[in-house]
Enzyme design. Sequence first.
Site, PDB file in Angstrom:
ATOM      1  N   ASN A   1       0.784  -1.244   0.000  1.00  0.00           N
ATOM      2  CA  ASN A   1       0.000   0.000   0.000  1.00  0.00           C
ATOM      3  C   ASN A   1       0.809   1.283   0.000  1.00  0.00           C
ATOM      4  O   ASN A   1       0.344   2.330  -0.408  1.00  0.00           O
ATOM      5  CB  ASN A   1      -0.991  -0.023   1.165  1.00  0.00           C
ATOM      6  CG  ASN A   1      -0.301  -0.047   2.508  1.00  0.00           C
ATOM      7  OD1 ASN A   1       0.831  -0.506   2.620  1.00  0.00           O
ATOM      8  ND2 ASN A   1      -0.976   0.443   3.527  1.00  0.00           N
TER       9      ASN A   1
ATOM     10  N   GLU B   1       5.667  -4.169  11.756  1.00  0.00           N
ATOM     11  CA  GLU B   1       4.506  -3.275  11.751  1.00  0.00           C
ATOM     12  C   GLU B   1       3.385  -4.050  11.066  1.00  0.00           C
ATOM     13  O   GLU B   1       3.503  -4.383   9.886  1.00  0.00           O
ATOM     14  CB  GLU B   1       4.827  -1.988  10.987  1.00  0.00           C
ATOM     15  CG  GLU B   1       5.932  -1.172  11.627  1.00  0.00           C
ATOM     16  CD  GLU B   1       5.521  -0.637  13.001  1.00  0.00           C
ATOM     17  OE1 GLU B   1       4.352  -0.728  13.374  1.00  0.00           O
ATOM     18  OE2 GLU B   1       6.424  -0.131  13.697  1.00  0.00           O
TER      19      GLU B   1
ATOM     20  N   CYS C   1      -2.812   0.883   7.092  1.00  0.00           N
ATOM     21  CA  CYS C   1      -2.803   0.166   8.373  1.00  0.00           C
ATOM     22  C   CYS C   1      -3.437   1.042   9.443  1.00  0.00           C
ATOM     23  O   CYS C   1      -4.070   0.559  10.360  1.00  0.00           O
ATOM     24  CB  CYS C   1      -1.377  -0.180   8.762  1.00  0.00           C
ATOM     25  SG  CYS C   1      -0.349   1.272   8.927  1.00  0.00           S
TER      26      CYS C   1
HETATM   27  P1  NAP Z   1       1.064  -9.089   3.288  1.00  0.00           P
HETATM   28  O1  NAP Z   1       0.216  -9.914   2.408  1.00  0.00           O
HETATM   29  O2  NAP Z   1       1.314  -9.513   4.669  1.00  0.00           O
HETATM   30  O3  NAP Z   1       2.493  -8.916   2.538  1.00  0.00           O
HETATM   31  C1  NAP Z   1       3.466  -8.089   3.107  1.00  0.00           C
HETATM   32  C2  NAP Z   1       4.822  -8.499   2.546  1.00  0.00           C
HETATM   33  O4  NAP Z   1       5.165  -9.779   3.023  1.00  0.00           O
HETATM   34  C3  NAP Z   1       4.842  -8.603   1.020  1.00  0.00           C
HETATM   35  O5  NAP Z   1       6.102  -8.183   0.538  1.00  0.00           O
HETATM   36  C4  NAP Z   1       4.681 -10.106   0.809  1.00  0.00           C
HETATM   37  O6  NAP Z   1       5.183 -10.547  -0.419  1.00  0.00           O
HETATM   38  C5  NAP Z   1       5.545 -10.612   1.930  1.00  0.00           C
HETATM   39  N1  NAP Z   1       5.312 -11.997   2.290  1.00  0.00           N
HETATM   40  C6  NAP Z   1       4.198 -12.741   2.134  1.00  0.00           C
HETATM   41  N2  NAP Z   1       4.393 -13.983   2.633  1.00  0.00           N
HETATM   42  C7  NAP Z   1       5.667 -14.017   3.122  1.00  0.00           C
HETATM   43  C8  NAP Z   1       6.487 -15.006   3.750  1.00  0.00           C
HETATM   44  N3  NAP Z   1       6.056 -16.230   4.000  1.00  0.00           N
HETATM   45  N4  NAP Z   1       7.765 -14.668   4.093  1.00  0.00           N
HETATM   46  C9  NAP Z   1       8.241 -13.420   3.842  1.00  0.00           C
HETATM   47  N5  NAP Z   1       7.519 -12.442   3.245  1.00  0.00           N
HETATM   48  C10 NAP Z   1       6.247 -12.753   2.891  1.00  0.00           C
HETATM   49  O7  NAP Z   1       0.502  -7.592   3.418  1.00  0.00           O
HETATM   50  P2  NAP Z   1      -0.002  -6.628   2.239  1.00  0.00           P
HETATM   51  O8  NAP Z   1      -1.235  -7.213   1.653  1.00  0.00           O
HETATM   52  O9  NAP Z   1       1.127  -6.308   1.345  1.00  0.00           O
HETATM   53  O10 NAP Z   1      -0.347  -5.318   3.071  1.00  0.00           O
HETATM   54  C11 NAP Z   1      -1.570  -5.239   3.770  1.00  0.00           C
HETATM   55  C12 NAP Z   1      -1.371  -5.633   5.212  1.00  0.00           C
HETATM   56  O11 NAP Z   1      -0.223  -5.005   5.750  1.00  0.00           O
HETATM   57  C13 NAP Z   1      -2.540  -5.172   6.099  1.00  0.00           C
HETATM   58  O12 NAP Z   1      -2.793  -6.109   7.104  1.00  0.00           O
HETATM   59  C14 NAP Z   1      -2.022  -3.900   6.749  1.00  0.00           C
HETATM   60  O13 NAP Z   1      -2.626  -3.623   7.990  1.00  0.00           O
HETATM   61  C15 NAP Z   1      -0.570  -4.240   6.917  1.00  0.00           C
HETATM   62  N6  NAP Z   1       0.209  -3.003   6.960  1.00  0.00           N
HETATM   63  C16 NAP Z   1       0.699  -2.597   8.161  1.00  0.00           C
HETATM   64  C17 NAP Z   1       1.396  -1.405   8.226  1.00  0.00           C
HETATM   65  C18 NAP Z   1       1.951  -0.901   9.509  1.00  0.00           C
HETATM   66  O14 NAP Z   1       2.809   0.008   9.454  1.00  0.00           O
HETATM   67  N7  NAP Z   1       1.542  -1.409  10.640  1.00  0.00           N
HETATM   68  C19 NAP Z   1       1.596  -0.641   7.089  1.00  0.00           C
HETATM   69  C20 NAP Z   1       1.064  -1.106   5.883  1.00  0.00           C
HETATM   70  C21 NAP Z   1       0.366  -2.299   5.817  1.00  0.00           C
HETATM   71  P3  NAP Z   1       4.108 -10.824  -1.614  1.00  0.00           P
HETATM   72  O15 NAP Z   1       3.512  -9.531  -1.989  1.00  0.00           O
HETATM   73  O16 NAP Z   1       4.963 -11.420  -2.709  1.00  0.00           O
HETATM   74  O17 NAP Z   1       3.098 -11.798  -1.070  1.00  0.00           O
HETATM   75  O1  G3P Z   2      -0.465   1.913   6.223  1.00  0.00           O
HETATM   76  C1  G3P Z   2       0.737   2.452   6.133  1.00  0.00           C
HETATM   77  C2  G3P Z   2       1.032   3.616   7.023  1.00  0.00           C
HETATM   78  O2  G3P Z   2       2.355   3.939   6.789  1.00  0.00           O
HETATM   79  C3  G3P Z   2       0.073   4.764   6.762  1.00  0.00           C
HETATM   80  O3  G3P Z   2       0.751   5.989   6.830  1.00  0.00           O
HETATM   81  O4  G3P Z   2       0.793   8.386   7.438  1.00  0.00           O
HETATM   82  O5  G3P Z   2      -0.982   7.503   5.899  1.00  0.00           O
HETATM   83  O6  G3P Z   2      -1.014   6.907   8.311  1.00  0.00           O
HETATM   84  P1  G3P Z   2      -0.158   7.281   7.125  1.00  0.00           P
END
Ligand code: NAP
Ligand code: G3P
Length: 477
Positions: free
Chosen positions: A154, A250, A284
């Site tokens: 994202n 995160e 997130c």
């Molecule tokens: P995701 O599906 O968990 O993927 C995140 C990253 O992990 C991607 O690069 C993914 O690669 C990789 N990945 C997947 N399986 C893995 C494994 N077994 N080992 C190592 N890496 C692996 O998350 P997303 O869909 O990209 O993002 C949405 C999620 O992220 C939401 O839950 C959101 O809340 C969370 N998020 C949290 C924050 C924060 O700062 N707290 C910020 C942004 C997003 P692939 O794309 O190749 O699967």
């Molecule tokens: O979800 C990713 C996080 O980095 C969002 O950033 O500043 O838009 O809350 P912000």
Amino acid sequence: MSSSKQVKNRKGKAMDHNKININSPISNKLIGQVDAMSKEEVDSIIGKARKSWPEWNNKSSSERMKYLYRAAELLLERADELSDLMVLEVGKDKKSAYSEVVRTAEMIQSTADIAKSLNGGMIPADNFPGGAKGKFAITKRESLGVVLAVSPFNYPVNLAASKIAPALVAGNVVVFKPATQGSLSGIFLANVFKEAGIPDGVLSVVTGKGSEIGDYIVTHAGIDFINFTGSTEVGQHIASQSRMIPLLMELGGKDAAIVLEDADLELAAKHIVAGAFSYSGQRCTAIKRILVLESKAEDLIKKILVRLGELKVGNPIDTKDGIDVVPLISQNAADFVEELIVDAKEKGAKVLFGGQREGNLIHPTLLDHVTTDMRVAWEEPFGPVLPILRVKSMEEAIDLANQSEYGLQSAVFTTDMNKALEVAEKLEVGTVQINNKTERGPDNLPFLGVKNSGLGVQGIQYSIEAMTRLKSTVINL
Ligand code: NAP
Ligand code: G3P
């Protein structure tokens, strides 16, 4: 979808090189391909990174900062081109994509600035029982080695650079695994660092589906630190199998907006709508539930509905202005959001706004009379759906907020600062926003999740500290 292609290596040996097609979530058109890297290629990349670490680490901090300053300049120069790519690759509207690139350039520059002030200390030991006169420790921070940076789709630029820049300036080298849907933007960013002069091996990119190559990378003996941003599910999976190396995670969130009786409802409505629906709620830190005092619910809803009617919904390609609600990153993502809406409706929730779907575009949806037996009260939609839970007291709001498995952020809306601080004290989250939407920025602030929302603290200074360790040298005069 992968496709096979015969390529020849430098010895002329045919190699099967799987490619992953990257299709735009907006048009589903092919916009590029990335390699589905093999274990051998991962070994080679990590091996090269380890070899490049000593020389990079031996540079002075001020030398390493120069590369970051140059990368920030180049990123700004390429903001238009990169943001156009982000629009196509992750469906972010041009205005938001452009501001993400500018924000990232500023963050990279600030990382170099903040690195200047990071220093160690001198701790006298003779003021401690048993400490001899003339005994004192000198402390400094040292790099860890090879940092694995794994980023989500994202914020494909900001959430990559927020790992890469602090890691590099501290003397680490970085192996960067971008989200597959975001890899083109991630590779563009890595090339900017390369153009800034970052030596070969110091920053490298591994591409390939996390579900296929992820486990191999995170358990690789050549990795010294894992900096992960993504879903709680994947984060927990990584944590469950990683070796004894430090992690910075995160993860997901279910940020609540708590609206108290004395809240400024106009202000609350403004921040709730912006916080819940920008980039279709794919943040997130998006507001993912409203906990409102029963007595204020109707008045708040009226104000929210007005603002929902003003949201721009549609295809970000069609307009250069901001679009709030764009197609979600995938059909699967839209299916999941739709599931939550259907479940809530079946259990008695009332759709006050939206609910329509066209492909992976879901219209901003407001659900009222949501109860705790509904999935949308607890699960992270990562989409434009916002549940309203009505509560009878501030205490009930705090209790409901804390029942979540997540603990990223919460927002509290009230005109009584004492009450706001009392609520903040009791909330089990990393950050409480008072009279503002939940958000991570600005990037120098500490950013952390507790419970299933993460491990450790991001934010420039905190990230540098997390990706270094202390070295103590004790002098005995
Ligand atoms: P995701 O599906 O968990 O993927 C995140 C990253 O992990 C991607 O690069 C993914 O690669 C990789 N990945 C997947 N399986 C893995 C494994 N077994 N080992 C190592 N890496 C692996 O998350 P997303 O869909 O990209 O993002 C949405 C999620 O992220 C939401 O839950 C959101 O809340 C969370 N998020 C949290 C924050 C924060 O700062 N707290 C910020 C942004 C997003 P692939 O794309 O190749 O699967
Ligand atoms: O979800 C990713 C996080 O980095 C969002 O950033 O500043 O838009 O809350 P912000």
